[in-house]
Enzyme design. Structure first.
Site, PDB file in Angstrom:
ATOM      1  N   LYS A 195      -2.736 -15.407 -12.645  1.00 26.39           N
ATOM      2  CA  LYS A 195      -1.213 -14.648 -11.607  1.00 26.39           C
ATOM      3  C   LYS A 195      -0.590 -15.491 -11.578  1.00 26.39           C
ATOM      4  O   LYS A 195       0.279 -16.121 -11.353  1.00 26.39           O
ATOM      5  CB  LYS A 195      -1.842 -15.153  -9.840  1.00 26.39           C
ATOM      6  CG  LYS A 195      -2.599 -14.815  -9.007  1.00 26.39           C
ATOM      7  CD  LYS A 195      -3.243 -15.184  -8.161  1.00 26.39           C
ATOM      8  CE  LYS A 195      -4.565 -15.967  -7.367  1.00 26.39           C
ATOM      9  NZ  LYS A 195      -4.903 -16.320  -6.194  1.00 26.39           N
ATOM     10  N   ASP A 230      -9.236 -19.686  -0.587  1.00 25.55           N
ATOM     11  CA  ASP A 230      -8.977 -18.889   0.914  1.00 25.55           C
ATOM     12  C   ASP A 230     -10.494 -18.170   1.578  1.00 25.55           C
ATOM     13  O   ASP A 230      -9.905 -18.069   2.485  1.00 25.55           O
ATOM     14  CB  ASP A 230      -7.800 -17.435   0.519  1.00 25.55           C
ATOM     15  CG  ASP A 230      -8.282 -16.928  -0.561  1.00 25.55           C
ATOM     16  OD1 ASP A 230      -9.058 -16.969  -1.792  1.00 25.55           O
ATOM     17  OD2 ASP A 230      -7.724 -15.880  -1.229  1.00 25.55           O
TER      18      ASP A 230
HETATM   19 MG    MG Z   1      -4.460 -14.343   1.008  1.00 27.41          MG
END
Ligand code: MG
Ligand code: ADP
Length: 501
Positions: A195, A230
């Site tokens: 990312k 996450d």
């Molecule tokens: Mg997220």
């Protein structure tokens, strides 16, 4: 009437005739093009078809891969990573805990005061900080120092509503959404940056140790009690709210799933069996692939031209990063081969990823009689100035095919997890009291793309049948705040053992 007038009439008739011929030719050409365009869409529809039998094959393949990934390291495309989370929050947690969420261009710090079963989340506060671009490509020290200093400021601003008992160290849950090989609940080596992050010297290092050293450099007495991603955070947050949560699925830019496995069903794990007898598995299901997946030429090309060819094939069919891009590829082919948008191919249509999934979703949900949202998006995003209603309808049809395929495939994956857990059919154990099963969902795609969400839910019901559906709940967990990581810091607190004994 003289000769002249007659001549004029003849000329007029001839001209009218010529015009008529042109119109007829144009119609013939355009109806030929329409037929071709319709054929392209029909072919897309056929290739993307996900009849229930195919979905069952995909769910079975998911279950098989889950077994293989649990059996041995590298045994499957599914990594089935051990999270070392063996205690999910119960609701009894008490005290002040922190979370740090790093996984994109922003990071978030959060504090939460937990008040046990009665008090629940008594108070919570968070702050979001954006990471200066130069720190995303700099040195490891600089990045972690920046984060630690933001955390120090956050703690310095704490009000009296938050209370840390005397002599107690602050504890933090660290959500780190990059690939990590974990070695315990609070340690893990970075596999690679993704990312847009490219930082020297962190790959292979324990990211918790890096953070802890930076906290020390700030003079902060804080312990990292849990390192999670996450998906695990969503599972923890979901379980805190509802004791029957057994799995979490993220459908956002990317996609992933985690679920609670029985520890003795994990052959590749040679460590001590946890007291709870359970272990949360991070499936990394985006990397699933199977010969049963309905892949089209558009998908093959997208994969081939992507940054990670051959990887994350399931993710490329169902997640928010890719759905709009698949639609763009179909529209581009229609423009090139059937002049759907006029004699020249609109140049913006050739730009990869220009059509985002939220644009697609806006077009797909357009209920105006003349599809004006579709017209406006085609104009704004793709620079196509005017489109007929017929063309707009065709565009909506394409969005529908691509979104439904993604949603149905996601449902098949969830059904695969339920099968693995033995919760895909009604259990008659225990004298008929039905076991309730909850899946916690999160992510912008699931949350905002209504047709996608409804299709996923109805497909899962279709696969489960009426009786089993009655005990399975799909629920938006919405862990945007990152509270799950703080809850995991609480359920893996260093003070737990002491308090229990
Ligand atoms: Mg997220
Ligand atoms: P992330 O996955 O990056 O952590 P989110 O869970 O917020 O972030 O999901 C963001 C993604 O959700 C976007 O990349 C987009 O694909 C999708 N999304 C956001 N809004 C919408 C929308 N209105 N319609 C469809 N998809 C959306």
């Amino acid at each position: 009437m003289g000769k002249v007038a007659v001549g004029a009439a003849v000329v007029c008739a001839a001209a009218a005739c010529a015009v008529a011929v042109v119109v007829v030719r144009h119609r013939m050409r355009s109806s030929g093009l329409w037929a071709r365009a319709a054929a392209v869409v029909r072919e897309l529809e056929e290739r993307c078809a996900t009849p229930i039998g195919k979905l069952r094959q995909i769910a079975d393949a998911m279950t098989v891969e889950m077994h293989a990934g649990l059996a041995s390291e590298g045994g499957s495309k599914l990594k089935m990573l051990l999270s070392y989370v063996d205690n999910l929050p119960t609701g009894d947690e008490r005290g002040l805990f922190y979370a740090l969420d790093l996984g994109g261009t922003n990071f978030r710090v959060l504090r939460v005061q937990l008040g046990g079963k009665e008090g629940r989340v008594a108070k919570q506060e968070y702050e979001e900080v954006s990471i200066p671009p130069h720190l995303m490509v700099g040195g490891s020290h600089e990045l972690f120092d920046f984060i630690a200093s933001a955390l120090a400021q956050f703690i310095a601003s704490e009000s009296d509503d938050f209370h840390l008992p005397d002599g107690r160290q602050r504890e933090l849950g660290f959500t780190f959404s990059f690939p990590v090989k974990q070695s315990s609940i609070a340690s893990g080596a970075l596999i690679k940056w993704t990312k847009g992050f490219a930082i020297d010297g962190t790959v292979g290092e324990d990211v918790v140790a890096e953070l802890t050293r930076a906290l020390e450099r700030q003079g902060l007495d804080m312990r990292v009690s849990a390192l999670v991603n996450d998906t695990i955070g969503t599972l923890a947050g979901g379980r805190y709210d509802d004791n029957d949560v057994v799995a979490a699925v993220i459908l956002g830019t990317g996609t992933n799933a985690a679920y609670v496995e029985r520890a003795h069903a994990i052959p590749k794990w040679h460590g001590l069996l946890p007291k709870s007898g359970e272990m949360v598995i991070n499936m990394e299901w985006g990397n699933f692939r199977s010969s049963h997946l309905p892949l089209t030429d558009y998908d093959q090309d997208l994969d081939f031209e992507s940054l990670n060819p051959g990887e994350q094939i399931y993710e490329k069919l169902i997640s928010g990063m890719y759905l709009g891009e698949i639609v763009r590829r179909v529209l581009l082919r229609l423009a090139q081969e059937t002049s759907l948008f006029g004699d020249t191919v609109p140049s913006k249509l050739e730009v990869p990823f220009i059509l985002r999934t939220p644009h697609m979703s806006a077009m797909h949900h357009d209920t105006s009689p003349d599809l004006k949202v579709v017209g406006a998006k085609l104009k704004e995003v793709l620079g196509i100035p005017s489109t007929s209603l017929k063309t707009r309808k065709m565009v909506v049809g394409i969005c529908d095919i691509v979104a439904r395929r993604g949603a149905r495939l996601a449902a098949a994956g969830i059904y695969g997890i339920l099968k693995k857990l033995g919760r895909d059919s009604v259990s008659t154990e225990g004298g008929g009291s039905k076991q309730r099963t909850v899946i916690a969902m999160d992510g912008g795609l699931y949350e905002h793309y209504t047709i996608f969400r409804e299709c996923l839910e109805s497909t899962l019901r279709e696969m489960l049948g009426e009786a089993a559906s009655a005990s399975i709940v799909i629920k938006l967990a919405n862990d945007g705040s990152g509270i799950g990581a703080a809850l995991l810091a609480a359920s893996h607190s260093q003070y737990l053992e002491v308090e229990e004994s």
